[in-house]
Scaffold this active site. Structure first.
Site, short mmCIF file in Angstrom:
data_model
loop_
_atom_site.label_atom_id
_atom_site.label_comp_id
_atom_site.label_asym_id
_atom_site.label_seq_id
_atom_site.Cartn_x
_atom_site.Cartn_y
_atom_site.Cartn_z
N ASP A 34 -36.21 -5.67 2.01
CA ASP A 34 -36.92 -4.85 0.98
C ASP A 34 -37.24 -5.86 -0.26
O ASP A 34 -36.80 -5.31 -1.48
CB ASP A 34 -36.05 -3.50 0.47
CG ASP A 34 -35.54 -2.99 1.64
OD1 ASP A 34 -36.36 -2.63 2.71
OD2 ASP A 34 -34.70 -2.16 1.45
N GLU A 241 -43.04 5.02 3.37
CA GLU A 241 -42.14 4.37 2.50
C GLU A 241 -42.65 3.06 1.81
O GLU A 241 -43.46 2.44 2.57
CB GLU A 241 -40.58 4.45 3.08
CG GLU A 241 -40.45 3.50 4.19
CD GLU A 241 -39.22 3.30 4.77
OE1 GLU A 241 -38.20 4.01 4.32
OE2 GLU A 241 -39.03 2.53 5.91
O1 FUB Z 1 -33.29 -0.57 3.21
C1 FUB Z 1 -33.08 0.37 3.32
C2 FUB Z 1 -34.54 1.09 3.64
O2 FUB Z 1 -35.20 0.56 4.72
C3 FUB Z 1 -35.53 1.05 2.47
O3 FUB Z 1 -35.37 1.69 1.34
C4 FUB Z 1 -36.81 1.39 3.40
O4 FUB Z 1 -37.91 1.07 2.57
C5 FUB Z 1 -36.58 0.62 4.52
O5 FUB Z 1 -36.93 -0.77 4.46
#
Ligand code: FUB
Length: 342
Positions: A34, A241
């Site tokens: 991320d 997301e």
């Molecule tokens: O790293 C945890 C979660 O996985 C992140 O918040 C999301 O965007 C995904 O990459």
């Protein structure tokens, strides 16, 4: 002659081959994911999640992403080995947070650096916290409470040319966005039916203190080229997301992951809060379930920071940050990055 060669090799041992950085993990002594990349003080700073080396069972609520702290990295040049500035924030130093320190971001205003991060409170509900430092490398001191009115995951803090800062958030399923459709937390909230408009990320301006929302988070509309909202059943294009906002030639670009179809896609708008018009794909699926990115300009070139799970041999919760150069077409559209063809 021999000693000159030795000196040359020593100087270059800290540099990576430019082609290698496009295919190899940038950071190999930790699992990182991320990556939110920013240029501060003439360097690239990377604010990633820190994946732990454990084998929690994977499920749709994301319990396998059981992270508890953050490290910050910096690069003097795009082909330099990232410097690890060490642990900059730990969940034990955040009074309101209990677990799952997920994807963070950072912003700078008036000489102070703000670090935004999601975590679950003791009731298992995600909120967004903020911590600050006088250095982009941290360490960061957390505010005692989460940002009032914040929820879900994956904060993206965008500071516009006029100095106005925005906070974008959101993530479905494990990120709980679908549980906030009616203004309060509903543990049974679900994605809308396939023929209904998809849920968009949420946004609010940040107040001048960078620690409070200026108004309640409101939904960003993402529409197709004909102006129709993307539908919840359109899993190749709907928001899931990892929202990221950047500006290029005066246009706002909002990019995000489509989650269960594993693309990074983007939409554009004349305004930072949208509505945004879907444009296309930036990154095809990488190894691992999640895909998450940021886009930054450095010394006249644009870069896509992202992650995959190649370093761990494909374990979804043991990911590694990578970078690829990003190219725009003359009409402002972004060229697709093929992860295996860099
Ligand atoms: O790293 C945890 C979660 O996985 C992140 O918040 C999301 O965007 C995904 O990459």
């Amino acid at each position: 002659m021999i000693s000159k060669l030795r000196i040359f090799k020593k100087l270059n041992s800290k540099l990576l081959d430019k082609a290698a950085i496009m295919t190899k993990p940038l950071i190999t002594h930790l699992y990182t994911a991320d990556p939110s990349a920013h240029v501060f003080e003439d360097k690239i700073y990377i604010y990633p999640s820190h994946d732990l080396d454990h084998n929690n069972i994977a499920d749709d609520s994301g319990d396998q992403y059981d992270m508890e702290d953050y490290h910050v990295f910096s690069m003097d040049a795009i082909n330099s080995v990232p410097v690890d500035h060490g642990e900059v924030l730990h969940v034990k130093d955040v009074p309101w947070a209990a677990k799952q320190m997920w994807a963070p971001d950072a912003a700078c205003k008036n000489g102070t650096y703000y670090f935004y991060f999601p975590a679950k409170d003791p009731d298992g509900i995600f909120h967004i916290g903020v911590a600050s430092s006088k250095s982009p490398a941290g360490p960061f001191k957390a505010e005692p409470g989460y940002i009032p009115g914040s929820f879900s995951i994956d904060p993206c803090s965008f500071v516009d040319d006029d100095g106005q800062a925005y906070l974008y958030i959101g993530g479905l399923w494990g990120g709980q966005l679908e549980r906030w459709q009616n203004g309060s937390y509903d543990p049974n909230g679900k994605e809308p039916a396939n023929d209904q408009p998809a849920l968009g990320p949420r946004v609010s301006k940040l107040r001048a203190d960078m620690c409070h929302l200026d108004s309640p988070l409101h939904e960003i509309k993402i529409v197709d080229q004909a102006g129709n909202p993307l539908l919840a059943g359109d899993h190749d294009r709907r928001f899931f997301e990892g929202v990221w906002v950047h500006k290029y030639t005066g246009l706002y670009y909002m990019s995000y992951s489509t989650g269960d179809t594993h693309y990074i896609v983007y939409a554009t708008s004349q305004k930072p809060e949208g509505p945004f018009v879907y444009q296309g794909r930036i990154l095809n699926p990488v190894l691992g379930w999640t895909t998450h990115h940021s886009i930054v300009e450095f010394k006249g070139h644009w870069y896509l920071f992202h992650h995959d799970a190649t370093l761990s041999g494909g374990v979804d919760n043991k990911r590694s940050v990578k970078v690829a150069e990003l190219f725009y077409n003359p009409d402002g559209t972004i060229r697709l990055v093929e992860p295996d063809k860099q």
